[in-house]
Design a protein around this motif. Structure first.
Motif, PDB file in Angstrom:
ATOM      1  N   GLU A 171       9.975   6.710   2.851  1.00  0.00           N
ATOM      2  CA  GLU A 171      10.171   8.160   2.870  1.00  0.00           C
ATOM      3  C   GLU A 171       9.197   8.824   1.896  1.00  0.00           C
ATOM      4  OE1 GLU A 171      14.433   9.294   2.661  1.00  0.00           O
ATOM      5  OE2 GLU A 171      14.729   7.121   2.481  1.00  0.00           O
ATOM      6  N   TYR A 172       8.561   9.885   2.363  1.00  0.00           N
ATOM      7  CA  TYR A 172       7.613  10.649   1.549  1.00  0.00           C
ATOM      8  C   TYR A 172       7.992  12.124   1.624  1.00  0.00           C
ATOM      9  CZ  TYR A 172       3.243  12.963   0.254  1.00  0.00           C
ATOM     10  OH  TYR A 172       2.305  13.765  -0.331  1.00  0.00           O
ATOM     11  N   TYR A 173       8.062  12.783   0.471  1.00  0.00           N
ATOM     12  CA  TYR A 173       8.397  14.207   0.400  1.00  0.00           C
ATOM     13  C   TYR A 173       7.363  14.914  -0.464  1.00  0.00           C
ATOM     14  CZ  TYR A 173      12.958  12.508   1.927  1.00  0.00           C
ATOM     15  OH  TYR A 173      13.968  11.902   2.618  1.00  0.00           O
ATOM     16  N   GLU A 174       6.965  16.101  -0.040  1.00  0.00           N
ATOM     17  CA  GLU A 174       6.093  16.923  -0.870  1.00  0.00           C
ATOM     18  C   GLU A 174       6.494  18.385  -0.710  1.00  0.00           C
ATOM     19  OE1 GLU A 174       1.887  17.582   0.033  1.00  0.00           O
ATOM     20  OE2 GLU A 174       2.293  16.898   2.063  1.00  0.00           O
ATOM     21  N   SER A 195       0.819  -1.215   0.000  1.00  0.00           N
ATOM     22  CA  SER A 195       0.000   0.000   0.000  1.00  0.00           C
ATOM     23  C   SER A 195       0.852   1.264   0.000  1.00  0.00           C
ATOM     24  CB  SER A 195      -0.948   0.013   1.192  1.00  0.00           C
ATOM     25  OG  SER A 195      -0.234   0.180   2.388  1.00  0.00           O
ATOM     26  N   TYR A 196       2.065   1.200   0.572  1.00  0.00           N
ATOM     27  CA  TYR A 196       2.932   2.367   0.637  1.00  0.00           C
ATOM     28  C   TYR A 196       3.714   2.605  -0.652  1.00  0.00           C
ATOM     29  CZ  TYR A 196       2.317   2.477   5.744  1.00  0.00           C
ATOM     30  OH  TYR A 196       1.806   2.561   7.010  1.00  0.00           O
ATOM     31  N   GLN A 197       3.911   1.576  -1.469  1.00  0.00           N
ATOM     32  CA  GLN A 197       4.845   1.706  -2.586  1.00  0.00           C
ATOM     33  C   GLN A 197       4.432   2.738  -3.621  1.00  0.00           C
ATOM     34  OE1 GLN A 197       5.118  -2.253  -4.141  1.00  0.00           O
ATOM     35  NE2 GLN A 197       3.844  -1.787  -5.887  1.00  0.00           N
ATOM     36  N   ARG A 198       3.183   3.087  -3.703  1.00  0.00           N
ATOM     37  CA  ARG A 198       2.740   4.085  -4.677  1.00  0.00           C
ATOM     38  C   ARG A 198       3.190   5.492  -4.298  1.00  0.00           C
ATOM     39  NH1 ARG A 198      -3.299   3.768  -5.994  1.00  0.00           N
ATOM     40  NH2 ARG A 198      -2.542   2.037  -7.216  1.00  0.00           N
ATOM     41  N   TYR A 199       3.281   5.776  -3.015  1.00  0.00           N
ATOM     42  CA  TYR A 199       3.543   7.139  -2.556  1.00  0.00           C
ATOM     43  C   TYR A 199       4.908   7.340  -1.899  1.00  0.00           C
ATOM     44  CZ  TYR A 199      -1.484   7.231  -3.178  1.00  0.00           C
ATOM     45  OH  TYR A 199      -2.729   7.129  -3.714  1.00  0.00           O
ATOM     46  N   TYR A 200       5.531   6.275  -1.450  1.00  0.00           N
ATOM     47  CA  TYR A 200       6.744   6.381  -0.652  1.00  0.00           C
ATOM     48  C   TYR A 200       7.948   5.805  -1.389  1.00  0.00           C
ATOM     49  CZ  TYR A 200       3.752   7.329   3.388  1.00  0.00           C
ATOM     50  OH  TYR A 200       2.855   7.877   4.250  1.00  0.00           O
ATOM     51  N   ASN A 201       9.120   6.345  -1.099  1.00  0.00           N
ATOM     52  CA  ASN A 201      10.379   5.717  -1.495  1.00  0.00           C
ATOM     53  C   ASN A 201      10.697   4.708  -0.401  1.00  0.00           C
ATOM     54  OD1 ASN A 201      10.594   7.571  -3.613  1.00  0.00           O
ATOM     55  ND2 ASN A 201      11.677   9.036  -2.319  1.00  0.00           N
ATOM     56  N   ILE A 202      10.787   3.437  -0.767  1.00  0.00           N
ATOM     57  CA  ILE A 202      10.928   2.380   0.235  1.00  0.00           C
ATOM     58  C   ILE A 202      12.312   1.755   0.160  1.00  0.00           C
ATOM     59  CG2 ILE A 202      10.048   0.150   1.020  1.00  0.00           C
ATOM     60  CD1 ILE A 202       7.324   0.948  -0.093  1.00  0.00           C
ATOM     61  N   THR A 203      12.957   1.662   1.322  1.00  0.00           N
ATOM     62  CA  THR A 203      14.211   0.939   1.463  1.00  0.00           C
ATOM     63  C   THR A 203      13.923  -0.275   2.329  1.00  0.00           C
ATOM     64  OG1 THR A 203      15.427   3.029   1.412  1.00  0.00           O
ATOM     65  CG2 THR A 203      16.620   1.087   2.194  1.00  0.00           C
ATOM     66  N   ILE A 204      14.121  -1.474   1.763  1.00  0.00           N
ATOM     67  CA  ILE A 204      13.824  -2.712   2.490  1.00  0.00           C
ATOM     68  C   ILE A 204      15.119  -3.260   3.075  1.00  0.00           C
ATOM     69  CG2 ILE A 204      13.007  -5.090   2.264  1.00  0.00           C
ATOM     70  CD1 ILE A 204      11.055  -4.073   0.146  1.00  0.00           C
TER      71      ILE A 204
END
Length: 168
Positions: A37-40, A15-24
């Motif tokens: 991480e989310y930036y706007e 659910s987060y992958q559309r809006y967030y930069n994800i580091t696993i």
């Protein structure tokens, strides 16, 4: 229909992958599974970009932890770790409006004392008398065994979405 910790973590990351930069993080020994991480940014200018009226930048950092049992000690340790890392990642300064540091704990069960601490935890910080924005810590715990979600006061806005994503 019961969900395992791994399934809850997977649903959250999907659910987060559309809006967030994800580091696993793939290390099985560490409870930190991902950093999202989310930036706007928004701005208003007149005639050209050089005549800037205002700028508002916002960011959110979600620390996704997975563990069998959330204890008081683990909660305190990972909360401090998330705050420290989140503040290092934050871009505080002119034009900064908000930073949300959001540790999300996915566990099978949660000790009552840890749950009480999570629900009562309130961390809010302003920068330069709010001229450079603010920071809030939003907390959530997702219990797989009980299929329950609990948050602190700042994290209540996440509770409905977490329940919809995880248990519907």
């Amino acid at each position: 229909m019961s969900c395992s910790r791994e399934e809850i973590t997977s649903r959250l990351l999907d659910s987060y992958q559309r809006y967030y930069n994800i580091t696993i993080y793939d290390d099985a020994k560490l409870p930190l599974k991902a950093l999202c991480e989310y930036y706007e940014a928004a701005e208003k200018y007149v005639v050209s970009r050089k005549v800037n009226l205002w700028t508002a930048k916002g960011e959110e950092f979600i620390f996704l932890y997975e563990m069998p049992v959330l204890t008081r000690e683990l909660f305190e340790k990972h909360l401090a770790e998330a705050r420290e890392t989140g503040m290092k990642l934050a871009h505080i300064g002119s034009g900064h409006m908000y930073t949300y540091i959001t540790p999300v704990f996915v566990c099978d069960s949660c000790e009552p004392e840890a749950l009480r601490m999570l629900q009562k935890c309130s961390v809010h910080k302003t920068f330069l008398f709010s001229f450079h924005g603010w920071m809030d810590v939003r907390l959530a715990v997702c219990q797989a065994a009980e299929q329950a979600v609990a948050t602190n006061k700042a994290g209540r806005c996440m509770e409905k979405n977490l329940k919809r994503i995880l248990f519907s």
